[in-house]
Scaffold this motif. Structure first.
Motif, mmCIF file in Angstrom:
data_model
loop_
_atom_site.group_PDB
_atom_site.id
_atom_site.type_symbol
_atom_site.label_atom_id
_atom_site.label_comp_id
_atom_site.label_asym_id
_atom_site.label_seq_id
_atom_site.Cartn_x
_atom_site.Cartn_y
_atom_site.Cartn_z
ATOM 1 N N ARG A 482 39.862 40.393 33.926
ATOM 2 C CA ARG A 482 39.293 41.506 33.157
ATOM 3 C C ARG A 482 38.069 41.153 32.330
ATOM 4 N NH1 ARG A 482 44.839 41.935 33.102
ATOM 5 N NH2 ARG A 482 45.668 43.884 33.922
ATOM 6 N N GLY A 483 37.638 39.907 32.336
ATOM 7 C CA GLY A 483 36.507 39.512 31.511
ATOM 8 C C GLY A 483 35.174 39.881 32.117
ATOM 9 N N SER A 484 34.100 39.567 31.376
ATOM 10 C CA SER A 484 32.746 39.742 31.907
ATOM 11 C C SER A 484 32.540 38.781 33.061
ATOM 12 C CB SER A 484 31.721 39.463 30.806
ATOM 13 O OG SER A 484 31.773 38.089 30.435
ATOM 14 N N MET A 485 31.439 38.959 33.798
ATOM 15 C CA MET A 485 31.199 38.088 34.945
ATOM 16 C C MET A 485 31.076 36.633 34.511
ATOM 17 S SD MET A 485 31.108 37.638 38.113
ATOM 18 C CE MET A 485 31.202 39.346 38.636
ATOM 19 N N GLU A 486 30.390 36.376 33.393
ATOM 20 C CA GLU A 486 30.262 34.999 32.911
ATOM 21 C C GLU A 486 31.630 34.427 32.542
ATOM 22 O OE1 GLU A 486 28.453 32.446 29.148
ATOM 23 O OE2 GLU A 486 27.606 34.423 29.588
ATOM 24 N N ALA A 487 32.445 35.251 31.884
ATOM 25 C CA ALA A 487 33.787 34.794 31.501
ATOM 26 C C ALA A 487 34.642 34.541 32.739
ATOM 27 C CB ALA A 487 34.446 35.822 30.589
ATOM 28 N N ARG A 488 34.517 35.391 33.744
ATOM 29 C CA ARG A 488 35.287 35.197 34.976
ATOM 30 C C ARG A 488 34.858 33.908 35.687
ATOM 31 N NH1 ARG A 488 34.624 40.307 38.577
ATOM 32 N NH2 ARG A 488 36.287 39.315 39.819
ATOM 33 N N GLU A 489 33.553 33.676 35.727
ATOM 34 C CA GLU A 489 33.054 32.445 36.350
ATOM 35 C C GLU A 489 33.654 31.216 35.679
ATOM 36 O OE1 GLU A 489 28.909 32.773 35.746
ATOM 37 O OE2 GLU A 489 28.581 34.322 37.271
ATOM 38 N N ASN A 490 33.600 31.180 34.347
ATOM 39 C CA ASN A 490 34.072 30.006 33.625
ATOM 40 C C ASN A 490 35.597 29.909 33.622
ATOM 41 O OD1 ASN A 490 31.470 29.134 33.088
ATOM 42 N ND2 ASN A 490 31.331 30.259 31.166
ATOM 43 N N SER A 491 36.280 31.040 33.781
ATOM 44 C CA SER A 491 37.738 30.996 33.941
ATOM 45 C C SER A 491 38.097 30.289 35.252
ATOM 46 C CB SER A 491 38.321 32.409 33.942
ATOM 47 O OG SER A 491 38.113 33.041 32.711
ATOM 48 N N ALA A 492 37.389 30.656 36.318
ATOM 49 C CA ALA A 492 37.635 30.012 37.612
ATOM 50 C C ALA A 492 37.338 28.518 37.531
ATOM 51 C CB ALA A 492 36.780 30.668 38.695
ATOM 52 N N ALA A 493 36.241 28.151 36.853
ATOM 53 C CA ALA A 493 35.896 26.737 36.708
ATOM 54 C C ALA A 493 36.953 25.994 35.883
ATOM 55 C CB ALA A 493 34.525 26.594 36.060
ATOM 56 N N THR A 494 37.509 26.672 34.870
ATOM 57 C CA THR A 494 38.574 26.064 34.056
ATOM 58 C C THR A 494 39.813 25.799 34.903
ATOM 59 O OG1 THR A 494 37.769 27.234 32.096
ATOM 60 C CG2 THR A 494 40.001 26.344 31.999
ATOM 61 N N LEU A 495 40.184 26.761 35.731
ATOM 62 C CA LEU A 495 41.354 26.583 36.598
ATOM 63 C C LEU A 495 41.129 25.432 37.581
ATOM 64 C CD1 LEU A 495 42.291 30.303 37.310
ATOM 65 C CD2 LEU A 495 43.463 28.700 35.793
ATOM 66 N N PHE A 496 39.903 25.310 38.074
ATOM 67 C CA PHE A 496 39.593 24.186 38.966
ATOM 68 C C PHE A 496 39.777 22.860 38.227
ATOM 69 C CE2 PHE A 496 36.286 21.017 39.971
ATOM 70 C CZ PHE A 496 36.774 20.589 41.188
ATOM 71 N N SER A 497 39.235 22.761 37.025
ATOM 72 C CA SER A 497 39.331 21.526 36.253
ATOM 73 C C SER A 497 40.787 21.163 35.974
ATOM 74 C CB SER A 497 38.569 21.681 34.933
ATOM 75 O OG SER A 497 38.682 20.517 34.142
ATOM 76 N N ILE A 514 45.791 33.195 41.945
ATOM 77 C CA ILE A 514 45.180 33.157 43.283
ATOM 78 C C ILE A 514 44.606 34.509 43.710
ATOM 79 C CG2 ILE A 514 45.739 32.833 45.732
ATOM 80 C CD1 ILE A 514 47.447 30.431 44.886
ATOM 81 N N PRO A 515 45.323 35.646 43.572
ATOM 82 C CA PRO A 515 44.698 36.930 43.926
ATOM 83 C C PRO A 515 43.429 37.211 43.137
ATOM 84 C CG PRO A 515 47.075 37.179 43.722
ATOM 85 C CD PRO A 515 46.752 35.819 43.216
ATOM 86 N N ALA A 516 43.424 36.829 41.856
ATOM 87 C CA ALA A 516 42.230 37.060 41.040
ATOM 88 C C ALA A 516 41.067 36.192 41.513
ATOM 89 C CB ALA A 516 42.544 36.776 39.571
ATOM 90 N N LEU A 517 41.345 34.978 41.935
ATOM 91 C CA LEU A 517 40.297 34.104 42.463
ATOM 92 C C LEU A 517 39.759 34.634 43.793
ATOM 93 C CD1 LEU A 517 41.883 30.623 41.657
ATOM 94 C CD2 LEU A 517 39.760 31.523 40.689
ATOM 95 N N VAL A 518 40.647 35.168 44.617
ATOM 96 C CA VAL A 518 40.215 35.758 45.892
ATOM 97 C C VAL A 518 39.292 36.939 45.628
ATOM 98 C CG1 VAL A 518 40.999 36.978 47.966
ATOM 99 C CG2 VAL A 518 42.267 34.975 47.151
ATOM 100 N N LEU A 519 39.621 37.755 44.632
ATOM 101 C CA LEU A 519 38.775 38.905 44.282
ATOM 102 C C LEU A 519 37.404 38.443 43.806
ATOM 103 C CD1 LEU A 519 38.702 41.984 44.026
ATOM 104 C CD2 LEU A 519 39.525 41.723 41.664
ATOM 105 N N LEU A 520 37.371 37.390 42.981
ATOM 106 C CA LEU A 520 36.085 36.867 42.506
ATOM 107 C C LEU A 520 35.281 36.287 43.664
ATOM 108 C CD1 LEU A 520 34.221 36.187 40.117
ATOM 109 C CD2 LEU A 520 35.468 34.032 39.853
ATOM 110 N N LEU A 521 35.941 35.627 44.593
ATOM 111 C CA LEU A 521 35.256 35.095 45.771
ATOM 112 C C LEU A 521 34.671 36.225 46.609
ATOM 113 C CD1 LEU A 521 34.621 32.586 47.548
ATOM 114 C CD2 LEU A 521 36.820 32.956 48.677
ATOM 115 N N SER A 522 35.331 37.372 46.595
ATOM 116 C CA SER A 522 34.892 38.501 47.411
ATOM 117 C C SER A 522 33.728 39.261 46.784
ATOM 118 C CB SER A 522 36.067 39.452 47.646
ATOM 119 O OG SER A 522 35.651 40.596 48.348
ATOM 120 N N ASN A 523 33.808 39.528 45.464
ATOM 121 C CA ASN A 523 32.801 40.414 44.863
ATOM 122 C C ASN A 523 32.109 39.832 43.642
ATOM 123 O OD1 ASN A 523 34.654 40.590 42.791
ATOM 124 N ND2 ASN A 523 35.404 42.613 43.358
ATOM 125 N N GLY A 524 32.251 38.514 43.417
ATOM 126 C CA GLY A 524 31.633 37.911 42.249
ATOM 127 C C GLY A 524 30.173 37.564 42.468
#
Length: 726
Positions: A482-497, A514-524
């Motif tokens: 639900r965050g902004s695009m920048e927040a979503r990007e850094n959330s994904a990077a945090t999960l990777f770390s 995982i579903p949220a990451l798939v959504l970001l991969l699709s439309n981020g």
């Protein structure tokens, strides 16, 4: 294990201590435990037990067994082999957790047998760690019988398991079949006990005084029993005291204590300080085992030594940390192995390889390599002024003033970005739980600062554990959704770390990330897609997350990124596809998408790494029920020539995959040729049979005509009577 157990030539001379010890061994099986319930009650509980609970218990048993190590006794090889083989069953059980329910009775019964065998294995392995080393040798008959019994039961249980009913992937199935074969061989070959060691103990026991004992015998006992330091000897003494207090016959323990005292006196005479292991370089060659050959993948490409702290550089190659750091400090900006220019000089710990090296060392009786102290990962304590500054920022974070929160979060974000010392200082000050509590804030800027601060803090290893234990994952997933695009990007990077630590992969996968990451991969955004791809790749290394990713719709998104060359995400998409194709659901989804032409196209025109991953996907697709169909389709696309070229000039892994596919294709073409030849032979036989039938029919018709003609030519009876009248 290849030799038969030899009879003991001095069996008649075995002392009463050995016989008494053998008659009263410590418990070897869970069924012998005094705390067990009535058998009828246990049977009723088993019948009521759900399949899911049973598999969970199996997973827990394997995890407990994996945690048992340091088998420093005369049966080290046997204990290590048993432990290693059981650990290899973990992927099968993880997949079984997500398998179909309810289970058929046959599979359910097999899993119950496996649980019982694993429970007894756990007790035997615990004995290998905490039992008396002297007692283990004196009880050799019972110990070896326990190994044989458990090995046979594990082999039998694995033989009864239906991979199809548990929905086990081909890759994991092959691994379990290998383990089953190893148990079967071990069951059929009796592993000989060490008669020399037993006889040496008998000899020491029978000697009237310590002065009469051959020093060479005491040296062998000290070495083989690994009783060479004050710590070893004190631990053995403590175990013997516990045996005496636990009900073992006093005379038996007293005699084993006498044996221990003689070994201790010898070791102390050789090494008065008793602080380090006794030097065994004077031992004869026959007592020293040859050093095992280190696999090439475990060696640093620079030093060619076994890696202690493997790290991955930007090109994907792995090196020993100290070696690659010296290379970079010398001013080089290329990868030593590939000579590619490094886009950055970041070093990522290779936890998977480090774990494999540790397992290999344990299996070969070697101490796992100790990592050198890393000063940059263990920064000095921050100064009083720095600590005071962090505390002040934390007080602002805790305030109800939105501006103060936003400013403090932004400052912590910047501080955490600057240096390892700052990351350690902020983590030590207790900032992480406070930051986690603000992940759900409705202020966009504050949320962006908070999640990015956590990302920067997670780079420091100790902070990873702090972030997980603070319950941050659900909050990070909330921002990812639900965050902004920048927040979503850094959330994904945090999960990777965070997912760089293996156990965190399970936590993150279970959080709904995982579903949220798939959504970001699709439309981020482009950056968001890359962050999501790296996180998904790492999470899907864990077998249990693969099915979640497939069910979240990841396969169509990845195939779209491969075909959309302008996306710039082909490398990442193919790497993830190669992982998911090993899972039954992933394989089915890729197959349903008619991906064969696309994969062949990548092998024809892609980069070396992409060709490798496309071939890896095809290896999984061209195996199993639809193997013939997929091989035929790949052949129509002209893959044979492409594979022959890849087998000659591809990457090492690409060559292996190409060879595998060529072998399957050759078998397929041979089967086709044989089927065609058989069909032609059958057609010829059918035509010949028809021809023969036609000839026979003509012959029969001709015979009938001839008979009719003959009948017409014969004179009639009335004609003969006319002639007589005339």
């Amino acid at each position: 294990m290849d030799e038969e157990a030899k009879p003991n030539p001095n069996a008649d001379a075995a002392p009463a201590a050995a016989e008494a010890a053998a008659s009263s061994p410590p418990p070897l099986s869970s069924s012998e435990s005094a705390e067990g319930k009535d058998k009828e009650e246990e049977k009723e509980e088993e019948e009521e037990e759900e399949a899911g609970d049973l598999v969970e218990k199996l997973v827990e048993l394997v995890e407990e067994i994996a945690a048992i190590s340091d088998f420093r006794n005369a049966y080290r090889r046997q204990f290590c082999n048993l432990s290693r083989r059981i650990r290899l069953l973990a992927p099968m059980l993880e997949e079984a957790k997500e398998g179909p329910r309810p289970l058929p009775e046959v599979s359910y019964s097999a899993l119950r047998r496996l649980r019982e065998a694993l429970a007894d294995s756990r007790e035997l392995l615990r004995l290998g760690v905490s039992g008396s080393k002297i007692s283990l040798v004196l009880e050799r008959e019972k110990i070896m019988m326990s190994f044989q019994d458990i090995t046979a039961r594990l082999e039998q249980a694995l033989g009864l398991i239906s991979f199809d009913e548990l929905d086990i992937s081909d890759e994991v199935r092959e691994q379990v079949e290998l383990v089953h074969a190893q148990f079967k061989r071990a069951k059929e070959r009796s592993d000989p006990s060490d008669d020399d060691l037993f006889n040496d103990l008998v000899s020491v026991y029978n000697s009237s005084t310590s002065a009469n004992v051959d020093p060479d015998i005491l040296q062998r006992l000290s070495d083989k029993l690994q009783l060479a330091t004050i710590s070893d000897l004190n631990q053995e003494s403590l175990i013997l005291h516990e045996m005496a207090s636990g009900g073992d016959p006093g005379a038996v323990v007293e005699k084993m204590s006498m044996l221990l005292k003689r070994i201790k006196d010898f070791v102390q005479s050789r090494d008065p300080e008793m602080g380090t292991p006794v030097n065994t370089t004077e031992l004869s060659g026959k007592d020293n085992m040859a050093s095992p050959i280190v696999p090439d993948d475990f060696r640093c490409p620079i030093s060619l030594d076994l890696m202690k702290d493997p790290v991955i550089v930007a090109t994907g190659q792995t090196y020993e940390r100290g070696c690659i750091e010296r290379w970079l400090e010398a001013g080089h900006d290329t990868c030593p192995k590939t000579q590619q220019k490094l886009p950055n000089k970041s070093l990522t710990p290779n936890y998977v390889l480090r774990s494999l090296i540790a397992q290999w060392c344990e299996a070969n009786g070697m101490e796992p390599p100790k990592r050198a102290a890393q000063h940059h990962n263990a920064p000095a304590s921050c100064t009083a002024a720095e600590h005071s500054n962090v505390v002040e920022l934390l007080q602002k974070l805790l305030s109800q003033n939105l501006e103060d929160q936003r400013e403090a979060a932004g400052m912590l974000r910047q501080l955490a970005k600057r240096s390892p010392e700052n990351r350690a200082c902020i983590g030590d000050a207790g900032a992480i739980p406070i930051l986690v509590s603000l992940l759900s804030t409705t202020d966009v800027s504050t949320q962006e600062h908070v999640v990015t601060a956590l990302l920067n803090l997670s780079i420091y290893e100790e902070n990873k554990a702090r972030i997980i234990t603070s319950g941050a994952v659900p909050g990070v997933v909330h921002v990812l959704k639900r965050g902004s695009m920048e927040a979503r990007e850094n959330s994904a990077a945090t999960l990777f770390s965070l997912s760089l630590v293996d156990e965190n992969k399970i936590t993150i996968g279970a959080s709904g990330a995982i579903p949220a990451l798939v959504l970001l991969l699709s439309n981020g955004s482009q950056r968001g897609k890359r962050d999501a791809a790296t996180a998904l790749f790492n999470l899907c290394i864990y077998q249990g997350n693969k099915g979640k990713a497939v069910r979240a719709g990841l396969i169509p998104v990845l195939l779209g990124l491969v075909t959309e060359t302008e996306s710039g995400m082909m490398d990442e998409a193919l790497a993830i596809l190669a992982i998911l194709s090993s899972h039954p659901e992933g394989k089915t989804a890729i197959s349903s998408a008619n991906a064969i032409p696309m994969l062949v196209g990548v092998i024809r025109n892609g980069s070396a790494r992409n060709k490798e991953n496309a071939a890896a996907v095809l290896v999984h697709l061209c195996n199993g029920e639809q193997q013939q169909q997929h091989l035929a389709e790949a052949q129509e696309q002209g893959i044979v020539t492409l594979l022959e070229e890849l087998a000659k000039s591809g990457t090492d892994r690409g060559k292996r995959k190409a060879i595998q596919l060529l072998e399957r294709m050759n078998r397929f073409l041979m089967q086709q040729s044989q089927a065609q030849a058989q069909a032609e032979a059958m057609a010829q036989a059918h035509a010949h049979a028809q021809s023969q039938a036609q000839v026979q029919a003509l012959n029969e018709a001709q015979s009938q005509v001839e008979m009719q003609v003959e009948q017409l030519l014969l004179p009639t009876t009335s004609h003969l009577s006319d002639r007589r009248d005339g």
